[in-house]
Enzyme design. Structure first.
Site, mmCIF file in Angstrom:
data_model
loop_
_atom_site.group_PDB
_atom_site.id
_atom_site.type_symbol
_atom_site.label_atom_id
_atom_site.label_comp_id
_atom_site.label_asym_id
_atom_site.label_seq_id
_atom_site.Cartn_x
_atom_site.Cartn_y
_atom_site.Cartn_z
ATOM 1 N N GLU A 256 28.034 46.423 54.600
ATOM 2 C CA GLU A 256 27.024 45.718 55.395
ATOM 3 C C GLU A 256 27.675 45.047 56.596
ATOM 4 O O GLU A 256 28.468 44.108 56.444
ATOM 5 C CB GLU A 256 26.299 44.665 54.552
ATOM 6 C CG GLU A 256 25.242 43.907 55.355
ATOM 7 C CD GLU A 256 24.552 42.817 54.566
ATOM 8 O OE1 GLU A 256 23.869 41.977 55.195
ATOM 9 O OE2 GLU A 256 24.690 42.797 53.333
ATOM 10 N N LYS A 388 24.279 40.673 32.270
ATOM 11 C CA LYS A 388 23.825 41.627 33.285
ATOM 12 C C LYS A 388 22.306 41.651 33.468
ATOM 13 O O LYS A 388 21.710 42.700 33.724
ATOM 14 C CB LYS A 388 24.337 43.038 32.959
ATOM 15 C CG LYS A 388 25.850 43.175 32.954
ATOM 16 C CD LYS A 388 26.267 44.605 32.646
ATOM 17 C CE LYS A 388 27.781 44.769 32.716
ATOM 18 N NZ LYS A 388 28.496 44.039 31.669
ATOM 19 N N ASP A 464 33.449 43.263 37.370
ATOM 20 C CA ASP A 464 32.323 44.107 36.985
ATOM 21 C C ASP A 464 31.180 43.862 37.967
ATOM 22 O O ASP A 464 30.578 42.785 37.949
ATOM 23 C CB ASP A 464 31.885 43.762 35.563
ATOM 24 C CG ASP A 464 30.828 44.722 35.030
ATOM 25 O OD1 ASP A 464 30.204 45.429 35.850
ATOM 26 O OD2 ASP A 464 30.615 44.756 33.807
ATOM 27 N N HIS A 562 22.322 41.355 63.723
ATOM 28 C CA HIS A 562 22.247 42.571 62.917
ATOM 29 C C HIS A 562 22.003 43.800 63.779
ATOM 30 O O HIS A 562 22.477 44.887 63.450
ATOM 31 C CB HIS A 562 21.154 42.435 61.845
ATOM 32 C CG HIS A 562 21.626 41.784 60.593
ATOM 33 N ND1 HIS A 562 21.952 42.485 59.463
ATOM 34 C CD2 HIS A 562 21.864 40.477 60.304
ATOM 35 C CE1 HIS A 562 22.355 41.650 58.520
ATOM 36 N NE2 HIS A 562 22.298 40.419 59.008
#
Length: 574
Positions: A256, A388, A464, A562
């Site tokens: 990004e 998660k 992770d 952006h």
């Protein structure tokens, strides 16, 4: 799934793949053996020499005892004793040659075998490595092979020119793709063959997926199964981040645009304002199994037993046997009918700790099973952990490392570096991060983009990435201080799940990023301090990212930045 490193297994000659001829297992070899030359059957010969050995040993020991009693020198031998000595030597030579050599060879081969579970594989897959495989016959029509014979067909250790034969065998399903590493003994070559077989079977090109430049041995049995290459993610550096009086260059792996630049601007604003301060106020990984009883009363009885302080010490001893770093802290129970959820919390040293806490929980469940034989263990994870996935229990009770990080940004820094005003930032934070998130029904999402920074740092340091979900739980607070001139900003993150050992942290690139932060591996002097420091760095980086993005939004610069840094002009369809 239990994935372990398996021994390299040689295969049968590749010519049999082309011809379709079945092969006999190596242990059924019909070649002439030395034992065929014996005058008697082998079992009779062995029995004869065994009998001879023990008989002459008894005779000689008996004779030597008589000589010692009568004062006769032991080296003085009569004819019968001489014959006995010769028979003893002959039997020893035979027995040593028959049994000893095989034992030594098996001992040496075991010592050189780099495997954990050799016995898992069929002995039919082993052949003599000294036999030179015959040349591969090309362009021979494949014969139909009965299903019963296909399981016995495998090929010899491949040389480089045999890759085509192996690829065809994988495509046709005669060699399982998952077994290439164990059969070839070369992880990189296995990845190449698997990738090529996938391209042929799918008809899709994988030309842009690189293969070279990666150590495939390092992921075998640990990080990834059936690899076909690796992806490339750029790594940028934000900083220096001045945190608790120390400077850190923060690695961020992201695709990004603007993310690293924005975080870097936030780090600059914090640095020139005197730095940030972080405090880790909780450190406990959790696992919550679910068990079931015949009645809710019995479930409640176990709840009372587990939560009784008198029983906690016993359960701690049982739990802590799982690791020298695991230390049980508490057990929180919840009942749903006749089902009981027990949330175990423990410290895990420098490891993220999921495996460690799971082993400890299993120990306790085995112990409780003896005390409560009517307890039915439904699962070692009952989602009350919660791993998660967004969950209120993590937001309230915390999971992993709980950190708060704060900084006071000077008024002139807000104006010159961040290009905005203190009052504007405070108002935007209230309406966006607090009120807006509440209107959306957010759970742990009272922030601008904490997950952006958490994900980027996690990818760079081998964490992770799926645990970004709960690790990004964050509430960002802003307040005008010092008579409204300066800005006090803080982030509170109750469930940062990180480790500096295990998993992806041992990969070369991720290990280098951990080394850059000074938290590579385990801290032997103060176990757990490296993982705790990494958690505070994550929180400090989030603080910088929140500060910069909120400033860009309040100043109306978000879209402009952006459009400048986060747009691709490349036509990916070509």
């Amino acid at each position: 799934m239990d994935v372990r490193r398996r021994p390299v297994k040689p295969l049968y000659p590749s010519e049999h793949i082309s011809s379709g001829e079945p092969l006999k297992p190596h242990n059924q070899d019909s070649s002439v053996k030395a034992s065929d030359a014996l005058p008697l059957p082998l079992y009779l010969t062995n029995g004869l020499f065994f009998t001879m050995f023990f008989s002459v040993m008894y005779f000689l020991l008996h004779r030597w005892r008589e000589k010692i009693r009568n004062g006769i020198p032991l080296h003085v031998l009569n004819f019968s004793e001489l014959v006995a000595m010769v028979s003893l030597i002959a039997s020893v030579i035979y027995l040593l040659g028959f049994f000893g050599i095989g034992f030594v060879q098996s001992f040496v081969s075991k010592g050189n075998n780099d495997s954990w579970d050799v016995e898992d594989e069929s002995p039919e897959q082993f052949i003599d490595r000294t036999v030179t495989p015959p040349p591969v016959r090309r362009n021979i029509p494949m014969k139909s092979v009965p299903v019963a014979e296909k399981t016995a067909q495998i090929i010899t250790p491949f040389s480089s020119e045999d890759d085509e034969v192996v690829i065809k065998s994988v495509v046709e399903g005669r060699i399982p793709s998952y077994s290439l590493e164990s059969k070839l003994g070369d992880c990189k070559r296995a990845a190449f063959i698997r990738k090529e077989a996938l391209q042929r079977s799918s008809g899709k090109s994988l030309e842009g997926l690189p293969l070279d430049g990666f150590d495939y041995e390092s992921i075998l049995g640990q990080c990834c199964e059936m690899p076909i290459g690796y992806i490339q993610i750029p790594v940028g550096i934000a900083g220096p981040l001045l945190l608790n009086g120390k400077e850190f260059s923060v690695p961020m792996a992201t695709t990004e645009g603007c993310l690293v630049a924005s975080t870097n601007r936030g780090c600059k604003a914090i640095y020139v304002s005197g730095g940030a301060t972080s405090v880790l106020f909780r450190d406990a990984m959790t696992r919550a199994p679910v068990v079931r009883f015949g009645s809710a009363k019995r479930a409640a009885e176990l709840k009372f037993f587990v939560e009784d302080p008198m029983n906690f010490e016993t359960l701690s001893v049982v739990f802590n046997k799982s690791s020298r770093f695991a230390r049980l802290q508490n057990i929180q129970c919840a009942i749903a009918g006749k089902n009981l959820y027990m949330r175990f919390s423990c410290s895990t040293g420098d490891a993220m700790g999921m495996n460690m806490v799971s082993k400890g929980v299993q120990n306790v469940l085995d112990y409780l099973q003896n005390e409560y034989p009517d307890m039915d263990i439904i699962g070692i994870s009952g989602n009350y952990c919660s791993d998660k996935k967004p969950a209120a229990v993590n937001w309230i009770e915390g999971r992993g490392k709980s950190v708060v990080c704060e900084a006071i940004i000077k008024e002139d820094v807000v104006k010159k570096v961040l290009k905005t005003e203190v009052a504007t930032l405070v108002e935007l934070n209230m309406l966006k991060n607090l009120t807006g998130s509440a209107m959306a029904g957010a759970l742990g999402g009272f922030n601008a983009h904490a997950s952006n920074i958490v994900s980027a740092v996690y990818l760079a340091t081998g964490q992770d990435p799926a645990q970004n979900i709960e690790s990004s739980h964050c509430i960002t607070m802003m307040e005008a201080v010092n008579d409204g001139k300066d800005l006090h900003i803080s982030v509170t993150m109750p469930s940062i799940e990180v480790g500096t050992v295990g998993g992806g942290t041992q990969l070369a690139s991720q290990s280098a990023c951990l080394n850059l932060l000074g938290v590579k591996g385990a801290n032997r002097e103060a176990p757990g301090s490296n993982a705790r420091l990494l958690a505070t760095i994550v929180a400090g980086s989030v603080l910088a990212g929140e500060l910069s993005l909120m400033s860009a939004i309040s100043a109306g610069q978000l879209v402009k930045s952006h459009m400048k840094y986060n747009r691709s002009c490349k036509d990916v369809t070509k």
